[in-house]
Scaffold this motif. Sequence first.
Motif, mmCIF file in Angstrom:
data_model
loop_
_atom_site.group_PDB
_atom_site.id
_atom_site.type_symbol
_atom_site.label_atom_id
_atom_site.label_comp_id
_atom_site.label_asym_id
_atom_site.label_seq_id
_atom_site.Cartn_x
_atom_site.Cartn_y
_atom_site.Cartn_z
ATOM 1 N N UNK A 397 -2.716 120.105 -21.733
ATOM 2 C CA UNK A 397 -3.875 120.974 -21.866
ATOM 3 C C UNK A 397 -3.680 121.921 -23.037
ATOM 4 N N UNK A 398 -4.765 122.277 -23.724
ATOM 5 C CA UNK A 398 -4.695 123.119 -24.910
ATOM 6 C C UNK A 398 -5.668 124.280 -24.778
ATOM 7 N N UNK A 399 -5.199 125.484 -25.099
ATOM 8 C CA UNK A 399 -6.066 126.665 -25.123
ATOM 9 C C UNK A 399 -5.811 127.424 -26.420
ATOM 10 N N UNK A 400 -6.879 127.681 -27.171
ATOM 11 C CA UNK A 400 -6.795 128.457 -28.407
ATOM 12 C C UNK A 400 -7.969 129.434 -28.428
ATOM 13 N N UNK A 411 -2.667 132.474 -31.504
ATOM 14 C CA UNK A 411 -1.834 132.020 -30.390
ATOM 15 C C UNK A 411 -2.307 130.682 -29.849
ATOM 16 N N UNK A 412 -1.394 129.758 -29.726
ATOM 17 C CA UNK A 412 -1.666 128.417 -29.192
ATOM 18 C C UNK A 412 -0.940 128.291 -27.861
ATOM 19 N N UNK A 439 3.571 124.455 -36.060
ATOM 20 C CA UNK A 439 4.129 125.542 -35.245
ATOM 21 C C UNK A 439 5.118 125.018 -34.199
ATOM 22 N N UNK A 440 6.126 125.807 -33.929
ATOM 23 C CA UNK A 440 7.147 125.448 -32.945
ATOM 24 C C UNK A 440 6.757 126.003 -31.582
ATOM 25 N N UNK A 441 6.602 125.110 -30.621
ATOM 26 C CA UNK A 441 6.234 125.506 -29.258
ATOM 27 C C UNK A 441 7.479 125.921 -28.485
ATOM 28 N N UNK A 442 7.385 127.048 -27.795
ATOM 29 C CA UNK A 442 8.500 127.526 -26.981
ATOM 30 C C UNK A 442 7.993 127.920 -25.605
ATOM 31 N N UNK A 450 3.651 126.417 -22.655
ATOM 32 C CA UNK A 450 4.350 126.671 -23.914
ATOM 33 C C UNK A 450 3.416 127.465 -24.812
ATOM 34 N N UNK A 451 4.004 128.195 -25.772
ATOM 35 C CA UNK A 451 3.184 128.924 -26.722
ATOM 36 C C UNK A 451 3.752 128.784 -28.121
ATOM 37 N N UNK A 452 2.870 128.918 -29.085
ATOM 38 C CA UNK A 452 3.258 128.976 -30.480
ATOM 39 C C UNK A 452 2.294 129.912 -31.179
ATOM 40 N N UNK A 453 2.686 130.388 -32.331
ATOM 41 C CA UNK A 453 1.825 131.268 -33.117
ATOM 42 C C UNK A 453 1.840 130.810 -34.556
ATOM 43 N N UNK A 454 0.694 130.930 -35.209
ATOM 44 C CA UNK A 454 0.598 130.570 -36.622
ATOM 45 C C UNK A 454 -0.298 131.584 -37.317
#
Length: 487
Positions: A397-400, A411-412, A439-442, A450-454
């Motif tokens: 699932x994806x939320x932006x 934020x991803x 972006x690197x998901x952590x 998981x989250x990533x930021x760009x």
Amino acid sequence: MTPLGVGSETPTIGERSRDLVVVVPGFMGSELVERETGRVLWGMPAIAGYGARWRHREGFAALRVTDEERAGRAGRVEATRILSAPAWAPLIGGLEPYGRLMKRLRTAVIDPDAIRPFAYDWRLGLAHNARELAVAIRRHLADWRAHPVHRAAQRRYQIDRTPQVVLVAHSMGGLVVREMAGLSDTTDVMADVRDTITLGTPFHGSLKAVEVLASGRGTPVPFPTGPLQKLAAGMPGLHELLPSYKCRLHNDDLVALQPTDIEAIGGDRQLATDAFDARHDIADVALTRHKLIVGTSQPTAQSVEFRDGIVACHMYRYDRDDDGYLVRDEIGRLARVDRGGDGTVYRYAAHLASVPEIPIVQQHGALPRTSRVLDIVCGVVTDVRDLGAVLGAGDVGLAVPEIAGVGDSLTITVTGDVDPAKISCTVEDASDDRVIAHPRLTSRGDDQSLQAAVVTSEPGLYRVSVAAGGDPVSAIVLVEHADAGRE
């Protein structure tokens, strides 16, 4: 175009279809032009301009449905073609063009002229557009049956079967197709339909329509939604996307929305009444050899509450027990369940009785550009009968956010198969598919996501994609300068 004949590169029968393929896009999926002036009202190629026009009080005023249009006197606005570049609207989010679908379909037919996109004025009612679709199918089918490539193939392979029609409809396009199937004067058209494929069609509506009509009454969004609400309030097409399933939590029960509810949140009572009545009238209409593709595993609004003038849409709903009561937990609280969907359409709002679903892990707007979906569509066009269910390698699932600022952190959030080693993430410019970041998901530490930021350095529309070994799940974000809202 080279007519088929001796020495030409002719596909063998079975590899390419001789039937006509009609593509029907979704809500806001057709470019609209003001007929008198030629001004493009929707579908501008300069994608960075969407934010500015939505912020301006009268930026999209020409899209409002006039009294004459509502009375059935259409013609002021012309639908010229299906969406050819990404678009964006507040609350609705990013809209993908149909180029990848059209390109892939060309590999499944004997000539590009066998593919006909149907652009329509999505502001207007389904009945109007369904009749327009029927007229277009009659015309296109007659043209294709007389086409020299079709005639040459017929002679060469000595085939007697007359070409039929395969309908490929995304989102609201499926509602237009079903409305056409229910009209009394389109039996000739429906007799020529060989197969129907719908992608993410909200047969029972979408709470996204409620959010749009209630702009300003729900959770604040970082964008002025007044212009959109003004457009939507008098738009028949938007009202025909309203949910008719029991989605409103009221007095500890789930009930269906009423026209008075829609009026109370800023919609049009008569348009809502007409929309609910029309959907009831075609409840038993079946589509020819229907392949029903639905998006799954994405955070999707499934229920709604009206509280003190505030409209709150929830990413969950409630089940009923065998006695018809809402299920409660051990201390008596209503038990929430998340059935997901495609980010716009709740999964089971895309269902029709007795039609098996083909679930695809994907966002609503990205369904027509997803490889698995294109495989299914082309399989149907070339008459592959046994499709089965197609599932992704992982339910991701994806939320932006809908909108972000230039230089701000975007934020991803990824849910589902949350092993960072299995998931890749890319951000690309939606206008030219140029990748700008990986972006690197952590892990957030809760083992649930998981989250990533760009950070983006230029305004525009950006496509965020995440994949876990299968087709990427993607969504579009509008990025603007921090001072874009100043007049």
